[in-house]
Design an enzyme around this catalytic site. Structure first.
Site, short mmCIF file in Angstrom:
data_model
loop_
_atom_site.label_atom_id
_atom_site.label_comp_id
_atom_site.label_asym_id
_atom_site.label_seq_id
_atom_site.Cartn_x
_atom_site.Cartn_y
_atom_site.Cartn_z
N LYS A 173 -57.78 47.79 25.69
CA LYS A 173 -59.11 48.74 25.73
C LYS A 173 -58.78 49.83 24.75
O LYS A 173 -58.39 50.82 25.21
CB LYS A 173 -59.24 49.13 27.02
CG LYS A 173 -60.82 49.42 27.64
CD LYS A 173 -61.63 50.52 26.67
CE LYS A 173 -60.95 51.79 27.26
NZ LYS A 173 -61.76 53.08 26.46
N GLY A 222 -53.46 59.10 25.41
CA GLY A 222 -54.82 59.91 25.42
C GLY A 222 -54.78 61.22 26.14
O GLY A 222 -53.54 61.71 26.16
N SER A 223 -55.66 61.68 26.92
CA SER A 223 -55.57 62.97 27.28
C SER A 223 -54.75 63.28 28.50
O SER A 223 -54.64 62.31 29.27
CB SER A 223 -57.21 63.45 27.67
OG SER A 223 -57.37 62.73 28.64
N GLY A 227 -54.78 60.71 31.72
CA GLY A 227 -53.63 60.05 32.14
C GLY A 227 -52.94 60.50 33.35
O GLY A 227 -52.37 59.32 33.90
N GLU A 244 -48.41 58.43 27.29
CA GLU A 244 -48.27 59.49 26.31
C GLU A 244 -49.44 60.08 26.16
O GLU A 244 -50.44 59.72 25.64
CB GLU A 244 -47.92 58.67 24.91
CG GLU A 244 -47.68 59.67 23.79
CD GLU A 244 -47.00 59.11 22.56
OE1 GLU A 244 -47.47 59.38 21.45
OE2 GLU A 244 -46.18 58.29 22.46
N CYS A 278 -51.03 63.42 17.66
CA CYS A 278 -50.45 64.28 19.09
C CYS A 278 -49.34 64.92 18.79
O CYS A 278 -48.90 65.65 19.46
CB CYS A 278 -50.04 62.66 19.89
SG CYS A 278 -51.33 61.69 20.52
N GLU A 375 -54.06 71.96 23.76
CA GLU A 375 -54.22 71.08 22.69
C GLU A 375 -55.44 71.36 21.73
O GLU A 375 -56.48 71.19 22.23
CB GLU A 375 -54.05 69.81 23.05
CG GLU A 375 -53.83 68.80 22.00
CD GLU A 375 -53.38 67.52 22.38
OE1 GLU A 375 -52.58 66.89 21.69
OE2 GLU A 375 -54.08 66.80 23.30
#
Length: 473
Positions: A173, A222-223, A227, A244, A278, A375
């Site tokens: 996905k 992802g975020s 996550g 991650e 990232c 971030e």
């Protein structure tokens, strides 16, 4: 205009959902495709296909599985220019940068196939009395790979190799902000029906996939917020998750380094891919002995980056992926300036079409500012001057994130001390680097689950033992 489809059980098919999303070129703001918003029905069908295909795929000899994966890597390499252009059109990455990372991802996919040939899916221990213990590593079953928009193709290839090589089937996905190149990537995969499936959409596809009772592992990039929800869903079902998540990666610049050369390296690590990596350098701690020439060189390097459409020759930085991301970056800079930061270069939204933002260097920053704590994911280099290397290490560790870190020093003792930074990866005197042997697990809010080298195969398999007494033939 092209309408993207799902790949389920070897067939490309329209979504069963009724809502579609526009995919916008961030350099031109033109709609380049439309794709499904996702539906639970799409996910259910894809997972069912993966479950049905898994026993036969697991029974396929490891060498044949590795051969199929290698053939996919060959196909990706042969179509690399096409894939890189698609990534550029959907998320803005300049062609040269895209090709560099794609080539690395292909190498990683080949390495996963090679690793499978030597991984101990089965080994036997014989005790002195003749009794035997067979140690088996079983595939988990149907798994999910949910990937971000900043490296659409690379993220899929990085996650999927060990899963497939271990005998699992996969439902992919991709992010709704970067599905176009992943569709083409899956078109290049010559796998039996159901081994690799693709569902498109946003959380309307991602949530039911991550929460599916029969998905045995979710590999999510992802975020942090999403996550954590993925990890919680996996925990409730006693399933595995490899996460991650976000980063706020520090770089520590010691006294005694070449300030100009180091500044150029930091500029690359902070600004490349418009900061949408990232492991971008998002916090810079520089020793006061070299701070002045370092900042001057960093500003000069920032002003030397050519910003524009990534399809154009000579462009080094493309746009941010969309207006939402650019607004976030601008808000971080505005917050810093409001609290006393000084803009040394950049720092403003340019006029015209496209979601561009210039490379920006900030000084006089502190930990009250969003640009130092959250971030940013943009081309921003906030610089803090420190009085000692020890202070730089201490401030580098002062974060809820722990994805990666970079240290520039000529002092062997300082190299050893750098291991104290809580990060999955620490690079010394370079940014990025390391071979297929690299093994890491993010710290803090940056995720969980070891990846790299054989750890990826350990995560993709379930160990079991069979004990056989000596008297048994």
């Amino acid at each position: 205009m092209k309408t993207l489809q799902n790949l389920i059980d070897g067939q490309w098919a329209d979504s069963r959902g009724e809502i579609f999303l526009d995919l916008v070129n961030p350099a031109t703001e033109e709609v380049i495709a439309r794709h499904p918003a996702g539906s639970p029905e799409d996910v259910e069908t894809a997972v069912a296909a993966a479950i049905a295909a898994q026993p036969a795929w697991a029974a396929t000899p490891v060498a044949e599985r590795a051969q199929r994966i290698t053939a996919w890597a060959d196909a990706v390499a042969a179509h690399a220019d096409e894939l890189v252009e698609l990534e550029c059109r959907e998320m803005g990455k300049p062609l040269g940068i895209g090709r560099t990372f794609l080539d690395g991802a292909v190498a990683g996919l080949r390495a996963a196939a090679e690793e499978a040939l030597s991984y101990d899916f089965e080994r036997t221990v014989v005790r002195p009395d003749g009794a035997r213990t067979r140690i088996l590593r079983h595939p988990l079953g149907a798994t999910a790979v949910i990937t971000p928009w900043n490296f659409p193709v690379t993220a899929v290839l990085a996650a999927i190799g060990p899963l497939l090589a271990s005998g699992n089937t996969v439902v992919v996905k991709p992010s709704e902000r970067g599905p176009l190149s992943v569709v083409r990537l899956l078109e290049l995969a010559d796998m039996a029906p159901g081994v690799v499936n693709l569902v498109l959409g946003d959380a309307r596809a991602g949530t039911p996939l991550a929460e599916h009772e029969q998905i045995r592992l979710v590999h999510f990039t992802g975020s942090v917020a999403t996550g954590k929800r993925v990890g919680a869903a996996a925990g409730l079902r006693l399933h595995r998750a490899v996460l991650e998540l976000g980063g706020k990666d520090p770089v520590v610049v010691d006294a005694g380094v070449d300030p100009v050369a180091t500044a150029r390296a930091v500029a690359f690590g902070a600004f490349i891919n418009t900061g949408q990596i990232c492991t971008s350098m998002e916090r810079v701690y520089v020793h006061c002995d070299v701070a002045e020439p370092f900042v001057e060189a960093l500003v000069a390097a920032a002003e030397g980056f050519t910003v524009g459409n990534g399809l154009d020759d000579g462009v080094m930085l493309g746009p941010l992926v969309d207006r939402r991301q650019r607004d976030l970056v601008a808000r971080h800079v505005e917050d810093a300036v409001h609290k006393g930061a000084k803009v040394r270069t950049g720092g403003g939204v340019p006029e015209g079409k496209g979601f561009f933002y210039p490379p920006t260097v900030l000084t006089d920053v502190d930990d009250s500012m969003l640009v130092m704590t959250e971030e940013t994911f943009g081309p921003i280099a906030p610089v803090v001057v420190v009085d000692s290397f020890e202070e730089g290490l201490e401030r580098a560790a002062r974060s809820k994130y722990g994805l990666a870190a970079t240290v520039y020093t000529a002092d062997p003792d300082h190299i050893d001390a750098s291991a104290r930074i809580p990060a999955g990866v620490t690079w010394i005197n370079q940014w990025q680097g390391g071979g297929p042997e690299r093994l890491y697990e993010p710290a803090g809010d940056s995720g969980m689950g070891a990846t790299g080298a054989r750890a990826a195969f350990d995560a993709a398999t379930r160990p079991a033992s069979m004990h056989i007494p000596a008297a048994t033939a």
